[in-house]
Design a protein around this motif. Structure first.
Motif, mmCIF file in Angstrom:
data_model
loop_
_atom_site.group_PDB
_atom_site.id
_atom_site.type_symbol
_atom_site.label_atom_id
_atom_site.label_comp_id
_atom_site.label_asym_id
_atom_site.label_seq_id
_atom_site.Cartn_x
_atom_site.Cartn_y
_atom_site.Cartn_z
ATOM 1 N N ALA A 1 -1.441 15.443 0.407
ATOM 2 C CA ALA A 1 -1.400 14.224 0.608
ATOM 3 C C ALA A 1 -2.504 13.335 -0.025
ATOM 4 C CB ALA A 1 -1.129 13.985 2.221
ATOM 5 N N GLY A 2 -2.332 12.086 0.128
ATOM 6 C CA GLY A 2 -3.548 11.079 -0.356
ATOM 7 C C GLY A 2 -4.833 11.417 0.535
ATOM 8 N N ALA A 3 -4.654 11.491 1.785
ATOM 9 C CA ALA A 3 -5.863 11.478 2.545
ATOM 10 C C ALA A 3 -6.497 12.940 2.537
ATOM 11 C CB ALA A 3 -5.592 11.426 3.979
ATOM 12 N N ALA B 1 -4.501 5.628 -4.726
ATOM 13 C CA ALA B 1 -3.005 5.349 -4.220
ATOM 14 C C ALA B 1 -2.244 4.212 -4.934
ATOM 15 C CB ALA B 1 -3.095 5.100 -2.757
ATOM 16 N N THR C 1 -7.912 5.591 5.765
ATOM 17 C CA THR C 1 -8.049 6.909 5.583
ATOM 18 C C THR C 1 -9.650 7.171 4.871
ATOM 19 O OG1 THR C 1 -6.931 6.694 3.487
ATOM 20 C CG2 THR C 1 -5.658 7.720 5.399
ATOM 21 N N ASP D 1 -10.118 5.747 -4.496
ATOM 22 C CA ASP D 1 -8.603 5.959 -3.760
ATOM 23 C C ASP D 1 -7.784 5.551 -4.871
ATOM 24 O OD1 ASP D 1 -6.406 5.580 -2.374
ATOM 25 O OD2 ASP D 1 -7.476 5.103 -0.569
ATOM 26 N N SER E 1 0.915 -1.120 -0.184
ATOM 27 C CA SER E 1 0.125 0.006 -0.134
ATOM 28 C C SER E 1 0.733 1.294 0.045
ATOM 29 C CB SER E 1 -1.051 0.036 1.466
ATOM 30 O OG SER E 1 -2.240 0.658 0.834
ATOM 31 N N THR F 1 -11.233 1.635 -3.605
ATOM 32 C CA THR F 1 -9.916 1.482 -3.969
ATOM 33 C C THR F 1 -9.745 0.640 -5.092
ATOM 34 O OG1 THR F 1 -9.236 1.900 -1.548
ATOM 35 C CG2 THR F 1 -7.647 1.335 -3.183
ATOM 36 N N HIS G 1 -8.725 1.436 2.858
ATOM 37 C CA HIS G 1 -7.674 1.838 3.400
ATOM 38 C C HIS G 1 -8.421 2.589 4.622
ATOM 39 C CE1 HIS G 1 -4.245 4.575 4.322
ATOM 40 N NE2 HIS G 1 -3.462 3.504 3.769
ATOM 41 N N GLU H 1 -8.341 12.858 -0.669
ATOM 42 C CA GLU H 1 -9.677 12.313 -0.369
ATOM 43 C C GLU H 1 -10.882 13.247 -0.017
ATOM 44 O OE1 GLU H 1 -9.204 8.770 2.196
ATOM 45 O OE2 GLU H 1 -7.608 8.342 1.344
ATOM 46 N N HIS I 1 3.474 11.054 -4.493
ATOM 47 C CA HIS I 1 4.651 10.433 -3.548
ATOM 48 C C HIS I 1 5.006 8.964 -3.759
ATOM 49 C CE1 HIS I 1 1.331 11.588 -1.430
ATOM 50 N NE2 HIS I 1 1.625 10.322 -0.303
ATOM 51 N N LYS I 2 3.772 8.598 -4.292
ATOM 52 C CA LYS I 2 3.955 6.942 -4.476
ATOM 53 C C LYS I 2 4.013 6.629 -5.913
ATOM 54 C CE LYS I 2 0.883 5.739 -0.409
ATOM 55 N NZ LYS I 2 -0.302 5.744 -0.035
ATOM 56 N N ASN J 1 -1.416 9.732 -5.299
ATOM 57 C CA ASN J 1 -0.513 9.931 -4.541
ATOM 58 C C ASN J 1 0.862 10.201 -5.155
ATOM 59 O OD1 ASN J 1 -2.497 8.347 -3.133
ATOM 60 N ND2 ASN J 1 -1.165 8.700 -1.473
ATOM 61 N N HIS K 1 -8.013 10.476 -5.979
ATOM 62 C CA HIS K 1 -6.639 11.173 -5.867
ATOM 63 C C HIS K 1 -5.528 10.498 -6.113
ATOM 64 C CE1 HIS K 1 -6.567 8.683 -2.190
ATOM 65 N NE2 HIS K 1 -5.290 8.467 -2.322
#
Ligand SMILES: *Cc1c(COP(=O)(O)O)cnc(C)c1O
Length: 533
Positions: free
Chosen positions: A163-165, A271, A198, A269, A103, A240, A196, A168, A295-296, A293, A291
């Protein structure tokens, strides 16, 4: 070490072997594994890393004067450097080895991204600078927005969530605004069991009631159970895909159609977008908001709380409600920041508000755009293919020793899911995870998703080589065999880490974050007096 587990003895630092050999050192260091006290324990008021002049002249009027030196641990420059370097060596890092956290998508971060993000034109800009002087930086935001829309097949994008959350929340606030604009009252958001954490947290935070949708035997959303619950009180679903079992939701289009049919919206989601980037466009699946991420999927060093960036792509139905500010390029080539004062001129008067003070995470934008442009369309497709191939390699290499709950229903996506079924009595996922630390690996995600008993979720990502994966697989295989054979030494793993098995619940519930106590020998509070305030 107690006699009880002497049979399964393995050397442990600080222990004495059953034969009386000593595994302790005088210094507390073990070869290259270096112990390090707190700065409060080694620092003192008499030391300082810099020479400070005595205060000159009269104190500034109105500013209170400090009566005594602050209780800060002074260290010399070399002591400071060593303190933090020694502490850093007790940590695991993506530059040391794989971080198989399901994840979390912990992948190698290309150094090129770092180089570009440090260019002064990106790194040194100020959000309040005149827009004419930062056209290049605004251009990066605008171009990244373009590629995120192209890759997802959506209509618009909110770049500011951090951020991801946070993304959301942005998506759900768009849904809320759209429902309010229709003059309707819909208070329920449906969330599948495997979501997840979140997702339900965000829905609750946005003021919705959260209801859970069960998973079917194949680890996917139970479409019939979902349809049975749909009605005029449903604002939408948060789903997700690929889901947190590492599985693609094949009914996604049917789910979207059913939710749209009753007037609800579909939040995805995103992510796990790295598993499908370049292969599937979420917009084609009927998704209204998702969303990403950065950063992922698009690489940025992350973990430990940041930095992150969670842009939200929006469907045509939700785009009018997206937050300010955003970038817009006019025919003359000028890139504008659309804010409250010019929203009307850019036909965006229904936006729900804003998610952040300024434009979003500039450093993440430059990294993500660098990653996207350096990979190109074919390279991004390969990211998804390699991420999925690596995860399936892990899954198929271990399914004979670790129970893989959904392996029979076909290949996984970007993460391989195992359970602790089949371990000897009293052995669990925790023992295997702690054993991985001794093997020199960061543990995988454990006990998540909740729908699987003793879950172990392994996400290798596309950046691990076959030889690297083989090493990891060999270690995990050996640990699974030890857990099945009831090797009691696993219960006390890790044996070779700077710290042994910690009471993580106590650490999370009663963290001791503040130094307090009487002055110690160096004039500072004494080490025995660290407490929580
Ligand atoms: C990481 C993740 C999130 C949350 O993203 P943050 O950037 O940590 O806020 C949400 N959902 C899933 C599936 C994730 O993996």
């Amino acid at each position: 070490m107690s006699a009880a587990n002497a049979a399964g003895w393995r050397p442990t630092m600080g222990d004495t072997t059953p034969q009386g050999e000593n595994f302790t050192t005088k210094s507390g260091d073990y070869g290259l594994m270096l112990e390090e006290p707190l700065s409060f324990e080694i620092g003192g008021r008499e030391k300082c890393g810099v020479d400070l002049d005595d205060p000159q002249g009269a104190p500034v009027a109105g500013l209170p004067l400090r009566k005594a030196a602050p209780d800060l641990p002074g260290l010399t420059e070399p002591e400071t450097v060593r303190h933090y370097t020694r502490l850093s060596r007790q940590n695991y890092a993506i530059d040391l080895g794989p971080f198989p956290l399901g994840s979390c998508t912990m992948k190698h971060n290309p150094r090129l991204n770092e180089k570009v993000s440090r260019l002064p034109g990106f790194a040194d800009v100020h959000p309040l600078q005149p827009q004419s002087s930062v056209q290049g930086a605004l251009g990066v935001i605008n171009e990244l927005a373009h590629w995120l829309i192209a890759l997802t097949g959506m209509h618009g994008v909110a770049m500011t969530p951090k951020a991801g959350a946070h993304g959301e929340l942005c998506g759900l606030l768009c849904i809320k605004a759209a429902i309010e604009a229709r003059g309707e009252q819909r208070g329920v958001i449906l969330v599948p069991e495997s979501a997840h954490g979140t997702n339900p947290a965000t829905a609750a935070f946005a003021g919705f009631k959260v209801e859970s949708i069960p998973a079917n035997a194949a680890g996917r959303v139970d479409l019939e159970a979902l349809k049975a619950r749909l009605g005029p009180d449903i604002a939408g679903i948060m789903i997700t895909n690929p889901n947190t079992c590492g599985l693609f939701e094949p009914d996604m289009k049917a789910i979207s159609d059913a939710v749209h049919a009753i007037g609800g919206y579909v939040y995805c989601d995103g992510a796990n977008f790295n598993a499908i980037v370049g292969k599937v466009r979420p917009g084609d699946l009927g998704i209204d908001a998702m969303h990403i991420n950065l950063h992922k999927t698009f690489s940025t060093p992350h973990g430990g709380g940041g930095p992150g960036s969670g842009p939200v792509v929006l469907s045509e139905a939700l785009s009018p409600y997206g937050p300010l500010p955003f970038t817009a390029k006019t025919a003359d080539g000028v890139i504008h920041l659309v804010e409250e004062e010019n929203a009307q001129a850019f036909d965006h008067s229904q936006g729900f508000g804003r998610m952040s003070a300024f434009h979003g995470q500039m450093g993440m934008f430059t990294r993500a755009l660098t990653y996207i442009l350096s990979h190109g369309a074919d390279g991004l497709q390969q990211v998804a293919e390699d991420a999925v191939l690596n995860a399936n390699y892990v899954l198929r290499s271990l399914e004979d020793v670790l129970q893989a709950p959904f392996a029979e229903s076909g290949p996984c996506m970007h993460e391989a899911l195992f359970s602790d079924r089949g371990f000897a009595d009293g052995f669990s996922t925790q023992d295997v995870a702690k054993g991985l630390i001794d093997e020199g690996f960061h543990p995988m995600t454990v006990y998540f998703p909740l729908v699987v008993h003793g879950a172990m979720l392994v996400e290798p990502t596309e950046t691990e080589s076959k030889s690297g994966l083989d090493r990891f697989i060999a270690s995990l295989r050996s640990l699974a065999e030890r857990a099945k054979a009831g090797d009691r030494s696993l219960h006390s793993a890790p044996h070779f880490a700077p710290r042994r098995r910690l009471d993580e619940t106590l650490a999370a519930r009663k963290p001791i974050l503040v130094w307090k106590g009487e002055p110690g020998p160096a004039g500072l509070p004494s080490p025995s007096e660290i407490g929580d305030r």
